[in-house]
Design a protein around this motif. Sequence first.
Motif, mmCIF file in Angstrom:
data_model
loop_
_atom_site.group_PDB
_atom_site.id
_atom_site.type_symbol
_atom_site.label_atom_id
_atom_site.label_comp_id
_atom_site.label_asym_id
_atom_site.label_seq_id
_atom_site.Cartn_x
_atom_site.Cartn_y
_atom_site.Cartn_z
ATOM 1 N N TRP A 1 1.138 -1.078 0.349
ATOM 2 C CA TRP A 1 -0.383 -0.011 -0.122
ATOM 3 C C TRP A 1 0.606 1.373 0.196
ATOM 4 C CZ3 TRP A 1 -4.863 -0.854 3.617
ATOM 5 C CH2 TRP A 1 -5.942 -2.043 3.077
ATOM 6 N N ILE B 1 -12.339 2.957 1.061
ATOM 7 C CA ILE B 1 -10.726 2.824 1.054
ATOM 8 C C ILE B 1 -10.254 3.607 0.770
ATOM 9 C CG2 ILE B 1 -8.798 1.775 1.665
ATOM 10 C CD1 ILE B 1 -10.618 -1.233 2.891
ATOM 11 N N GLY C 1 -5.991 0.545 -4.401
ATOM 12 C CA GLY C 1 -7.334 1.054 -4.407
ATOM 13 C C GLY C 1 -8.879 0.490 -4.644
ATOM 14 N N THR D 1 -6.618 -7.895 -1.652
ATOM 15 C CA THR D 1 -7.799 -7.603 -1.415
ATOM 16 C C THR D 1 -7.991 -8.838 0.277
ATOM 17 O OG1 THR D 1 -8.449 -9.693 -2.324
ATOM 18 C CG2 THR D 1 -8.866 -7.917 -3.267
ATOM 19 N N ALA E 1 -7.300 -5.260 2.792
ATOM 20 C CA ALA E 1 -8.556 -4.438 2.569
ATOM 21 C C ALA E 1 -9.557 -5.017 3.362
ATOM 22 C CB ALA E 1 -9.591 -4.569 1.214
ATOM 23 N N VAL F 1 -15.117 -1.622 2.653
ATOM 24 C CA VAL F 1 -14.165 -2.162 1.437
ATOM 25 C C VAL F 1 -13.925 -0.873 0.116
ATOM 26 C CG1 VAL F 1 -13.906 -3.793 -0.152
ATOM 27 C CG2 VAL F 1 -14.667 -3.847 1.799
ATOM 28 N N HIS G 1 -9.252 -2.961 -4.815
ATOM 29 C CA HIS G 1 -10.629 -3.053 -3.778
ATOM 30 C C HIS G 1 -12.305 -3.296 -4.082
ATOM 31 C CE1 HIS G 1 -8.091 -1.609 -1.056
ATOM 32 N NE2 HIS G 1 -7.037 -2.076 -1.031
#
Length: 429
Positions: free
Chosen positions: A170, A227, A177, A200, A203, A224, A180
Amino acid sequence: MSRTLLAPLAPFAPILSGPSRCGYIPLRAFSTSRAPRDAARDAEKAALAEEQKRIYAQFRPVVDAFDAPIDMAVAYGSGVVKQANKTGPPPLTDFIIATPSARAFHAANLKQHPSHYPLYARLIGPGALSWMTDKLGAGLWYVTMVKFGDLEVKYGILSTATLTRDLEQWETLYVAGRLHKPVLTLHLVPSLRAPLEANTRAALCLALLNLPPQFTELELWEKVAGISYSGDPRMSVPGAENPEKVRNIVRGPGVLGAFRGLYAPHVGGVGLRWADTAAQAPSTTDEGLEWRGTGENTLTQPASHEHAAALLAALPLRVRQRLAAHFRPTVAAALLSREVAAERREIRERRAAAKAAKESRALYDDAEFWRRVAAQEGFVEVVNNEVRHIIKRPALTQSVKGLVTAGFRKSVVYSLAKFRKWLAGRRKK
């Protein structure tokens, strides 16, 4: 790490080593009726296969149109996964393309599709374009408003190394993102499957940290999906994004089934139960949880510090490092508090024991440390602040970079289209 320290993570073994899955994200939910379930599911799978073939046939030619090397290509956004309350003209179809070499991609693409680049980009050449791709913003070069057959397309190019770092650590959460949420995978090399699964899993863990012991399935997917927008400056700038975007994503036609398919490998390992069966053995399938209903059913998760600590320990490295720096007991605090002083001594002793056992364990890998963090009031907001901090600067600089890579005319047209979408979202509130 010793078995004692790993004990709190035992319930999370399925998420930490879940099966690698790949393919096209389902765009329709399967039947959840128990009695005729198998027959209904077979029929829906057949229908889904036909739908996937149609969608694949529509978007795959875009990937085939490139001579440049590609490791991953996905189509995403409202042009692919339909959103709720979507009106107006068809949107641009968004693509993300990962390449083993940004320089090689630009070199081939400048020859094949020179009109995709503004004049200055054609003049500076692939070497400078590669540097701008990798070093500025979130590591992408975006091309917008180009035609492939009947499709009007926007595509972002990034190196596979940049993608892998973002998925696993990340680093910016810019592409991670977006992944996700359900996307249509058009091309993927096997080496990227594990990083995609890690992304995933993380997340899901972060979403659960932000939810109470009981919540609906739709609330889970909204956490989720939200995010990547949590620190994005565009969400607070008038005209940049639809304020109802997250809600519309989750409530789009068929998206519930897509989320279920994307997160199926992980939900069985995080203690999720249906609220009406929480005291019983979990109702699971080979994919972890037997999905039911249309998203309004209530799920439950353990309310213990141990559960929260295991979720924290499963977050990506960069998040854990930032949290460890925030919660590390300091010398100054130890002088004022006997408890902090005792914690510092215990951490030193555990590190010494690990060194003697020839184990390498930093504070951000210490299970006992995460149990103490999870016991502190307000720790979730600290987690969210660190995630927002990771997202904010790359999202802002990438937005500015996108105006440069698109060229002046396209930037103006694209920005006006975004503003119209924002106005439409405001009217519906």
